[in-house]
Design a protein around this motif. Sequence first.
Motif, PDB file in Angstrom:
ATOM      1  N   ALA A 416      43.860  76.349  30.497  1.00  0.00           N
ATOM      2  CA  ALA A 416      42.435  76.312  30.150  1.00  0.00           C
ATOM      3  C   ALA A 416      42.125  77.263  28.998  1.00  0.00           C
ATOM      4  CB  ALA A 416      41.588  76.671  31.373  1.00  0.00           C
ATOM      5  N   GLU A 417      42.732  78.442  29.021  1.00  0.00           N
ATOM      6  CA  GLU A 417      42.514  79.408  27.931  1.00  0.00           C
ATOM      7  C   GLU A 417      43.096  78.906  26.619  1.00  0.00           C
ATOM      8  OE1 GLU A 417      42.413  83.658  30.383  1.00  0.00           O
ATOM      9  OE2 GLU A 417      44.287  82.976  29.457  1.00  0.00           O
ATOM     10  N   LYS A 418      44.221  78.210  26.685  1.00  0.00           N
ATOM     11  CA  LYS A 418      44.885  77.708  25.476  1.00  0.00           C
ATOM     12  C   LYS A 418      43.962  76.800  24.668  1.00  0.00           C
ATOM     13  CE  LYS A 418      48.461  77.009  22.762  1.00  0.00           C
ATOM     14  NZ  LYS A 418      49.020  78.115  21.954  1.00  0.00           N
ATOM     15  N   THR A 430      36.939  69.199  23.243  1.00  0.00           N
ATOM     16  CA  THR A 430      36.514  68.728  24.573  1.00  0.00           C
ATOM     17  C   THR A 430      37.688  68.801  25.540  1.00  0.00           C
ATOM     18  OG1 THR A 430      34.879  67.245  23.614  1.00  0.00           O
ATOM     19  CG2 THR A 430      35.620  66.750  25.849  1.00  0.00           C
ATOM     20  N   PHE A 431      37.422  69.388  26.707  1.00  0.00           N
ATOM     21  CA  PHE A 431      38.490  69.578  27.693  1.00  0.00           C
ATOM     22  C   PHE A 431      37.916  69.405  29.096  1.00  0.00           C
ATOM     23  CE2 PHE A 431      42.099  72.245  29.491  1.00  0.00           C
ATOM     24  CZ  PHE A 431      43.094  71.362  29.100  1.00  0.00           C
ATOM     25  N   VAL A 432      38.796  69.245  30.067  1.00  0.00           N
ATOM     26  CA  VAL A 432      38.387  69.108  31.464  1.00  0.00           C
ATOM     27  C   VAL A 432      38.577  70.457  32.157  1.00  0.00           C
ATOM     28  CG1 VAL A 432      38.905  68.012  33.681  1.00  0.00           C
ATOM     29  CG2 VAL A 432      38.945  66.657  31.564  1.00  0.00           C
ATOM     30  N   TYR A 433      37.477  71.053  32.587  1.00  0.00           N
ATOM     31  CA  TYR A 433      37.531  72.349  33.273  1.00  0.00           C
ATOM     32  C   TYR A 433      37.203  72.169  34.754  1.00  0.00           C
ATOM     33  CZ  TYR A 433      37.341  74.229  28.526  1.00  0.00           C
ATOM     34  OH  TYR A 433      37.605  74.516  27.212  1.00  0.00           O
ATOM     35  N   ARG A 434      37.710  73.091  35.534  1.00  0.00           N
ATOM     36  CA  ARG A 434      37.310  73.206  36.936  1.00  0.00           C
ATOM     37  C   ARG A 434      36.338  74.381  36.979  1.00  0.00           C
ATOM     38  NH1 ARG A 434      36.982  70.265  41.643  1.00  0.00           N
ATOM     39  NH2 ARG A 434      37.416  71.532  43.475  1.00  0.00           N
ATOM     40  N   ILE A 435      35.070  74.091  37.258  1.00  0.00           N
ATOM     41  CA  ILE A 435      34.047  75.137  37.175  1.00  0.00           C
ATOM     42  C   ILE A 435      33.450  75.422  38.550  1.00  0.00           C
ATOM     43  CG2 ILE A 435      33.484  74.600  34.760  1.00  0.00           C
ATOM     44  CD1 ILE A 435      30.914  73.207  35.856  1.00  0.00           C
ATOM     45  N   HIS A 436      32.961  76.643  38.693  1.00  0.00           N
ATOM     46  CA  HIS A 436      32.338  77.063  39.955  1.00  0.00           C
ATOM     47  C   HIS A 436      31.189  77.992  39.605  1.00  0.00           C
ATOM     48  CE1 HIS A 436      32.573  79.408  43.976  1.00  0.00           C
ATOM     49  NE2 HIS A 436      31.926  78.273  44.171  1.00  0.00           N
ATOM     50  N   ASP A 513      37.241  83.230  33.571  1.00  0.00           N
ATOM     51  CA  ASP A 513      36.344  82.678  32.549  1.00  0.00           C
ATOM     52  C   ASP A 513      36.771  81.269  32.139  1.00  0.00           C
ATOM     53  OD1 ASP A 513      34.746  84.951  32.453  1.00  0.00           O
ATOM     54  OD2 ASP A 513      36.015  85.921  30.951  1.00  0.00           O
ATOM     55  N   PHE A 514      38.066  80.987  32.276  1.00  0.00           N
ATOM     56  CA  PHE A 514      38.599  79.665  31.924  1.00  0.00           C
ATOM     57  C   PHE A 514      39.516  79.207  33.049  1.00  0.00           C
ATOM     58  CE2 PHE A 514      37.748  81.868  27.989  1.00  0.00           C
ATOM     59  CZ  PHE A 514      37.126  80.909  27.194  1.00  0.00           C
ATOM     60  N   TYR A 515      39.285  77.974  33.517  1.00  0.00           N
ATOM     61  CA  TYR A 515      40.128  77.453  34.592  1.00  0.00           C
ATOM     62  C   TYR A 515      40.123  75.935  34.533  1.00  0.00           C
ATOM     63  CZ  TYR A 515      42.342  77.028  39.162  1.00  0.00           C
ATOM     64  OH  TYR A 515      43.216  76.733  40.176  1.00  0.00           O
ATOM     65  N   THR A 516      41.270  75.337  34.880  1.00  0.00           N
ATOM     66  CA  THR A 516      41.369  73.880  34.919  1.00  0.00           C
ATOM     67  C   THR A 516      42.310  73.484  36.049  1.00  0.00           C
ATOM     68  OG1 THR A 516      41.747  71.895  33.585  1.00  0.00           O
ATOM     69  CG2 THR A 516      43.315  73.694  33.290  1.00  0.00           C
ATOM     70  N   HIS A 517      42.541  72.197  36.211  1.00  0.00           N
ATOM     71  CA  HIS A 517      43.531  71.705  37.166  1.00  0.00           C
ATOM     72  C   HIS A 517      44.630  70.986  36.378  1.00  0.00           C
ATOM     73  CE1 HIS A 517      41.226  71.736  41.269  1.00  0.00           C
ATOM     74  NE2 HIS A 517      41.747  72.895  40.951  1.00  0.00           N
ATOM     75  N   PHE A 518      45.803  71.595  36.373  1.00  0.00           N
ATOM     76  CA  PHE A 518      46.953  71.114  35.603  1.00  0.00           C
ATOM     77  C   PHE A 518      48.152  70.850  36.515  1.00  0.00           C
ATOM     78  CE2 PHE A 518      50.937  72.789  33.662  1.00  0.00           C
ATOM     79  CZ  PHE A 518      51.124  71.913  32.606  1.00  0.00           C
TER      80      PHE A 518
END
Length: 665
Positions: A416-418, A430-436, A513-518
């Motif tokens: 996500a940080e990359k 544009t990217f897919v993030y996992r947000i909370h 601050d940055f997170y996704t599902h990879f």
Amino acid sequence: MGKKKKRERERERRKSGRQAIYGGRRRMEPVPTREIIGKLDRNNNGKAHIVPEDGSEQVFVADRNVNHAVKGDLVRAVMYAARAGRQPEAEVVEVLKRARENFVGVLSLSNNVAFVVVDNRILTNDIYVPSDKLKGATDGQKVIVKVVDWPDNARNPIGYIVDVLGDAGNNDTEMHAILAEYNLPYSYPEEISAEAEKIDITISEEEIARRLDYRDVVTFTIDPRDAKDFDDALSIKKLDNGNFEVGVHIADVTHYVKEGDIIDKEAYSRATSVYLVDRTVPMLPEKLCNMVCSLRPDEEKLTYSVIFEMTPKAEVKKRHITKAVIKSNRRFTYEEAQEIIESGKGDYAEEVLDLNSLAVILREQRFAEGAISFERTEVRFEIDETGKPLSVYFKEQKEANKLVEEFMLLANRTVAEKIGKVKGDTKPKTFVYRIHDEPDRAKLQNLSEFIKRFGYKFKPEGEKSDVSRSINRLLDKVQGTREQNLIETVALRSMAKAVYSTQNIGHYGLAFDFYTHFTSPIRRYPDMMVHRLLFSYLNGGGSVKEEQYEEYCNHCSDMEQVAASAERASIKYKQVEFMSDKKGLVFSGVISGVTEWGIYVEITSNKCEGMIPIRELDDDYYTYDEKNYQITGKRTHKIYRLGDEVNVMVANANLDKKQLDFTLV
């Protein structure tokens, strides 16, 4: 004037806001029109209400005013004039969007007349089925019925049977019925499975040459004992400088599943694998999820990997995202890895222990930065070959689970940080993030008030990190207490839900601050999207359309919730089935829920939950206090509140409704 015209005129008067209801009688009142739009829902007691889209308070709808809307429908409704001491009330005037066309129910055949009886918490009217539309179903069988018509003046909708699930009570029938209730598939389309069989699974020398070769590095998987799809593997080797090179290797699903092909379209539609008590309903065809993509031991596999150089103190010195090829040396269960951590002995003990030492430090750092430690007890069943539950046990999170979790979190955060972390005013692609999102402050205030009765304190205000630390201190203090599960549940309800989005706001619960599902592309479609976007962007591709991907994210978030609901329903069914031969027995439990129609009690020994209907408390008239999670006797002032210990007797186990009824002892 005909009855139909009278009804239409009456409805028009109510739509225009000129009629109110008092004491059960109608009379004309010049009240202003107020319309609301929202979803129709039904409580466990069958009462209907509208949950407005604008987030305002839910509004009661009497059954006579539902006007053919069913649970989940998006509706337009008009409010009745407010009445002193009475809850707000409305009438549905238009169904804007149907939640479903198909319903699950039991066929009732009598004198050549057929009706499908559906759970009254979903639909209060039985569905009439013409005799030539039964598809061979017999009386008492569970079926899927499609509603095709519901005339304005008809009490019952009309439908035809789409599929016969089988005899009620049969395990396969009931599990398929749960999936069908949530509009989830219970079988895999043959043509898509056949397409998967055509995929070329050979790994050419040219493909290996394009990838980082990790086949000679010690690599293993750690998964649940019943797992068949191994998404992720870990590798580790010691470097000459004393640091470690740790690889997080993820199945390269998108190498085999091309965007837009029929396998991909089916995977997107499902969006996630569904895990019921006794089975997995996979997102991908079995050949891909259990064989081709699964990182099985002693087989060469293609991966998308994140490689870290880490000091013995878990400081990340370098990170590299790359396509790779691996060959897993060993498949560990969590129990086997845990045995190595505890004893220091076993296959690849040095590697497992080194990874665990790094994971412990990563975890400590995460909590120091404000991550929240929610570790809920999960109910599991030992079942026989027919699916009958023999015993209940609780899944524990031990060090082996946490080892895997920390490296998956690190990989997800790194990816996500990359993409998301850019310099200056540059707009990230544009990217897919996992947000909370941050928790609702009003709910945190309620949590603070609630826990005072147990002698705990909690600070609901202040900086984000201060609040999260305060939550962690509370969760630490309740460990091992009788109120632990209860307070964890209430604390969890105060949290926002994590979702997928192209709009990054960070992940509050993880303090990232940055997170996704990879890391789980075999079982989650968002991970497949992340793999494709990451590969495209790292190879110079342009940014994709944000609106389109936000729509994809919304779909995946919705399907995640549906799958979770189906999973909970299967657990609930097995709990009721497990308790069905225990009628008349007395158990100790804790009040786990309080509503206007009854109190819910969770049995301490097995976590099975049942309800005591408020009508059964016949020693007094009880009023519901939502804010304080309690009901209070009007005459005796007796209080039943969330967290109270009580003894209950099992009165009834209704498998159709997945409901246990208790009586208070």
